[in-house]
Design a protein around this motif. Structure first.
Motif, PDB file in Angstrom:
ATOM      1  N   ASN A 147      -4.705  -4.404   0.715  1.00  0.00           N
ATOM      2  CA  ASN A 147      -4.017  -4.889   1.925  1.00  0.00           C
ATOM      3  C   ASN A 147      -3.970  -4.158   3.088  1.00  0.00           C
ATOM      4  O   ASN A 147      -3.345  -3.898   3.892  1.00  0.00           O
ATOM      5  CB  ASN A 147      -2.206  -4.553   1.515  1.00  0.00           C
ATOM      6  N   ASN A 148      -5.502  -3.730   3.270  1.00  0.00           N
ATOM      7  CA  ASN A 148      -5.683  -2.889   4.370  1.00  0.00           C
ATOM      8  C   ASN A 148      -5.315  -3.754   5.754  1.00  0.00           C
ATOM      9  O   ASN A 148      -4.926  -2.951   6.940  1.00  0.00           O
ATOM     10  CB  ASN A 148      -7.095  -2.473   4.460  1.00  0.00           C
ATOM     11  N   LEU A 149      -5.555  -4.837   5.737  1.00  0.00           N
ATOM     12  CA  LEU A 149      -5.458  -5.709   7.130  1.00  0.00           C
ATOM     13  C   LEU A 149      -4.099  -6.000   7.455  1.00  0.00           C
ATOM     14  O   LEU A 149      -3.687  -5.701   8.395  1.00  0.00           O
ATOM     15  CB  LEU A 149      -6.192  -6.952   6.915  1.00  0.00           C
ATOM     16  N   ALA A 150      -3.469  -6.517   6.106  1.00  0.00           N
ATOM     17  CA  ALA A 150      -1.905  -6.699   6.278  1.00  0.00           C
ATOM     18  C   ALA A 150      -1.215  -5.361   6.760  1.00  0.00           C
ATOM     19  O   ALA A 150      -0.045  -5.425   7.430  1.00  0.00           O
ATOM     20  CB  ALA A 150      -1.517  -7.100   4.770  1.00  0.00           C
ATOM     21  N   ARG A 151      -1.429  -4.275   6.321  1.00  0.00           N
ATOM     22  CA  ARG A 151      -0.967  -3.272   6.558  1.00  0.00           C
ATOM     23  C   ARG A 151      -1.056  -2.786   7.943  1.00  0.00           C
ATOM     24  O   ARG A 151      -0.218  -2.320   8.752  1.00  0.00           O
ATOM     25  CB  ARG A 151      -1.532  -1.642   5.818  1.00  0.00           C
ATOM     26  N   LYS A 152      -2.018  -3.065   8.541  1.00  0.00           N
ATOM     27  CA  LYS A 152      -2.589  -2.898  10.249  1.00  0.00           C
ATOM     28  C   LYS A 152      -1.557  -3.764  10.920  1.00  0.00           C
ATOM     29  O   LYS A 152      -0.996  -3.390  11.869  1.00  0.00           O
ATOM     30  CB  LYS A 152      -3.772  -2.893  10.408  1.00  0.00           C
ATOM     31  N   LEU A 153      -1.254  -4.821  10.181  1.00  0.00           N
ATOM     32  CA  LEU A 153      -0.552  -6.036  11.145  1.00  0.00           C
ATOM     33  C   LEU A 153       1.045  -5.620  11.032  1.00  0.00           C
ATOM     34  O   LEU A 153       1.755  -6.443  11.539  1.00  0.00           O
ATOM     35  CB  LEU A 153      -0.748  -7.403  10.418  1.00  0.00           C
ATOM     36  N   GLY A 154       1.213  -4.842   9.961  1.00  0.00           N
ATOM     37  CA  GLY A 154       2.726  -4.498   9.738  1.00  0.00           C
ATOM     38  C   GLY A 154       3.601  -5.563   8.903  1.00  0.00           C
ATOM     39  O   GLY A 154       4.839  -5.778   9.136  1.00  0.00           O
ATOM     40  N   ILE A 155       2.873  -6.399   7.957  1.00  0.00           N
ATOM     41  CA  ILE A 155       3.485  -7.362   7.143  1.00  0.00           C
ATOM     42  C   ILE A 155       3.570  -7.176   5.590  1.00  0.00           C
ATOM     43  O   ILE A 155       3.649  -8.039   4.827  1.00  0.00           O
ATOM     44  CB  ILE A 155       2.713  -8.644   7.504  1.00  0.00           C
ATOM     45  N   LEU A 156       3.748  -5.872   5.277  1.00  0.00           N
ATOM     46  CA  LEU A 156       3.780  -5.581   3.938  1.00  0.00           C
ATOM     47  C   LEU A 156       4.975  -5.708   3.337  1.00  0.00           C
ATOM     48  O   LEU A 156       6.036  -5.198   4.155  1.00  0.00           O
ATOM     49  CB  LEU A 156       3.238  -4.150   3.524  1.00  0.00           C
ATOM     50  N   PHE A 157       5.313  -5.965   2.217  1.00  0.00           N
ATOM     51  CA  PHE A 157       6.632  -6.263   1.372  1.00  0.00           C
ATOM     52  C   PHE A 157       6.468  -5.272   0.081  1.00  0.00           C
ATOM     53  O   PHE A 157       5.718  -5.629  -0.945  1.00  0.00           O
ATOM     54  CB  PHE A 157       6.923  -7.557   1.126  1.00  0.00           C
ATOM     55  N   GLN A 158       7.075  -3.853   0.084  1.00  0.00           N
ATOM     56  CA  GLN A 158       7.171  -3.341  -1.039  1.00  0.00           C
ATOM     57  C   GLN A 158       8.165  -3.824  -2.118  1.00  0.00           C
ATOM     58  O   GLN A 158       9.455  -3.567  -1.764  1.00  0.00           O
ATOM     59  CB  GLN A 158       7.360  -1.996  -0.832  1.00  0.00           C
ATOM     60  N   GLN A 159       7.822  -4.452  -3.082  1.00  0.00           N
ATOM     61  CA  GLN A 159       8.722  -5.246  -3.924  1.00  0.00           C
ATOM     62  C   GLN A 159       9.483  -4.079  -4.606  1.00  0.00           C
ATOM     63  O   GLN A 159       8.944  -3.233  -5.093  1.00  0.00           O
ATOM     64  CB  GLN A 159       7.930  -6.414  -4.558  1.00  0.00           C
ATOM     65  N   PRO A 160      10.625  -4.380  -4.908  1.00  0.00           N
ATOM     66  CA  PRO A 160      11.519  -3.378  -5.789  1.00  0.00           C
ATOM     67  C   PRO A 160      11.173  -3.309  -7.214  1.00  0.00           C
ATOM     68  O   PRO A 160      10.655  -4.329  -7.702  1.00  0.00           O
ATOM     69  CB  PRO A 160      12.940  -3.652  -5.365  1.00  0.00           C
ATOM     70  N   GLU A 161      11.320  -2.481  -8.044  1.00  0.00           N
ATOM     71  CA  GLU A 161      11.061  -2.240  -9.388  1.00  0.00           C
ATOM     72  C   GLU A 161      11.905  -3.488 -10.230  1.00  0.00           C
ATOM     73  O   GLU A 161      11.398  -3.699 -11.114  1.00  0.00           O
ATOM     74  CB  GLU A 161      11.319  -0.765  -9.794  1.00  0.00           C
ATOM     75  N   THR A 162      12.933  -3.814  -9.576  1.00  0.00           N
ATOM     76  CA  THR A 162      13.863  -4.813 -10.283  1.00  0.00           C
ATOM     77  C   THR A 162      13.119  -5.996 -10.522  1.00  0.00           C
ATOM     78  O   THR A 162      13.425  -7.013 -11.183  1.00  0.00           O
ATOM     79  CB  THR A 162      15.155  -5.161  -9.466  1.00  0.00           C
ATOM     80  N   VAL A 163      12.067  -6.238  -9.773  1.00  0.00           N
ATOM     81  CA  VAL A 163      11.370  -7.621  -9.742  1.00  0.00           C
ATOM     82  C   VAL A 163      10.207  -7.631 -10.656  1.00  0.00           C
ATOM     83  O   VAL A 163       9.547  -8.359 -11.256  1.00  0.00           O
ATOM     84  CB  VAL A 163      10.781  -7.830  -8.328  1.00  0.00           C
ATOM     85  N   ARG A 164       9.703  -6.257 -10.946  1.00  0.00           N
ATOM     86  CA  ARG A 164       8.566  -6.140 -11.923  1.00  0.00           C
ATOM     87  C   ARG A 164       8.753  -6.875 -13.220  1.00  0.00           C
ATOM     88  O   ARG A 164       8.000  -7.474 -13.673  1.00  0.00           O
ATOM     89  CB  ARG A 164       8.189  -4.673 -12.027  1.00  0.00           C
ATOM     90  N   PRO A 165       9.820  -6.399 -14.001  1.00  0.00           N
ATOM     91  CA  PRO A 165      10.127  -7.020 -15.387  1.00  0.00           C
ATOM     92  C   PRO A 165      10.099  -8.581 -15.212  1.00  0.00           C
ATOM     93  O   PRO A 165       9.725  -9.274 -16.118  1.00  0.00           O
ATOM     94  CB  PRO A 165      11.222  -6.531 -15.734  1.00  0.00           C
ATOM     95  N   ILE A 166      10.572  -9.442 -13.928  1.00  0.00           N
ATOM     96  CA  ILE A 166      10.886 -10.597 -13.721  1.00  0.00           C
ATOM     97  C   ILE A 166       9.330 -11.441 -13.769  1.00  0.00           C
ATOM     98  O   ILE A 166       8.902 -12.406 -14.494  1.00  0.00           O
ATOM     99  CB  ILE A 166      11.691 -11.072 -12.718  1.00  0.00           C
TER     100      ILE A 166
END
Length: 217
Positions: free
Chosen positions: A137-156
């Motif tokens: 996600n290096n390019l997406a990070r530069k663009l400021g469009i990253l979504f840190q998904q919460p741990e509640t979504v991981r098991p789903i």
């Protein structure tokens, strides 16, 4: 029928199939992110698009300079081939590809998935435009469009067979939220669609309108 209508139908059907606790957790993850995401932190219209060199689905490096040599770019970020909303949006772009090409614009899709995963997406969806891998996600990070998904979504995601570590090469659980940019031949962002709700996407007809407007200036 519009892409927005198709996406809404998909969303309703997906939530209807899920147990309520899963549906509520996913809805809350989107709502929380929409409340915290600051658009001021994202690169936007009037700014240069960050330079890049990324691997395509066959493993070949593709640079922004190489792509711009052919003319303007329409770049669309997606979360991955595991995301049904992404696949629907990619298909809609494919359906409009001839109109985009006729206007002298190159369409490019980018995700954080490994090239072999991008190749699978490209083949399954019969995409005839470059699909690039922003591993880490290096390019997406530069663009400021990253979504840190919460741990509640991981098991789903796990329950539905989605292994992001295997697909992306890390266990960060970070994905880009879908964003689209029209970049002129000098590398400047002329139009952008940024929506932290990943169930919303740029309408291809809107993108074509952007291109027409840009070419009239």
């Amino acid at each position: 029928m519009s892409l927005a209508t198709d996406l809404s139908t998909l969303k309703d059907a997906a939530h209807a199939r899920m147990p309520k606790e899963q549906s509520d957790a996913i809805s809350k993850s989107i709502e929380d992110f929409m409340e915290t995401w600051n658009p001021a932190n994202a690169i936007n219209v009037g700014q240069p698009f960050p330079d890049f060199s990324l691997s395509d689905a066959t493993g070949k490096q593709v640079s922004m300079r190489e792509l711009l040599a052919k003319g303007p770019l329409l770049i669309s970020f997606y979360r991955g081939g595991w995301c049904p909303y992404c696949n629907l949006a990619l298909k809609a772009l494919q359906d409009s590809l001839s109109d985009i090409k006729a206007r002298g614009v190159t369409l490019v899709a980018i995700s954080p998935e490994f090239p072999n995963q991008s190749l699978t997406t490209q083949e399954k969806s019969e995409l005839h435009f470059p699909v690039l891998s922003d591993v880490g996600n290096n390019l997406a990070r530069k663009l400021g469009i990253l979504f840190q998904q919460p741990e509640t979504v991981r098991p789903i995601l796990k329950a539905y067979g989605v292994d992001l570590q295997a697909r992306n090469g890390d266990d960060s659980f970070v994905v880009p939220f879908p964003a689209s940019y029209l970049i002129d031949s000098k590398g400047m962002i002329r139009y952008a669609f940024l929506d932290p709700d990943y169930t919303h996407r740029l309408e291809p007809s809107t993108a074509l309108g952007w291109i027409d407007e840009m070419q009239q200036l």
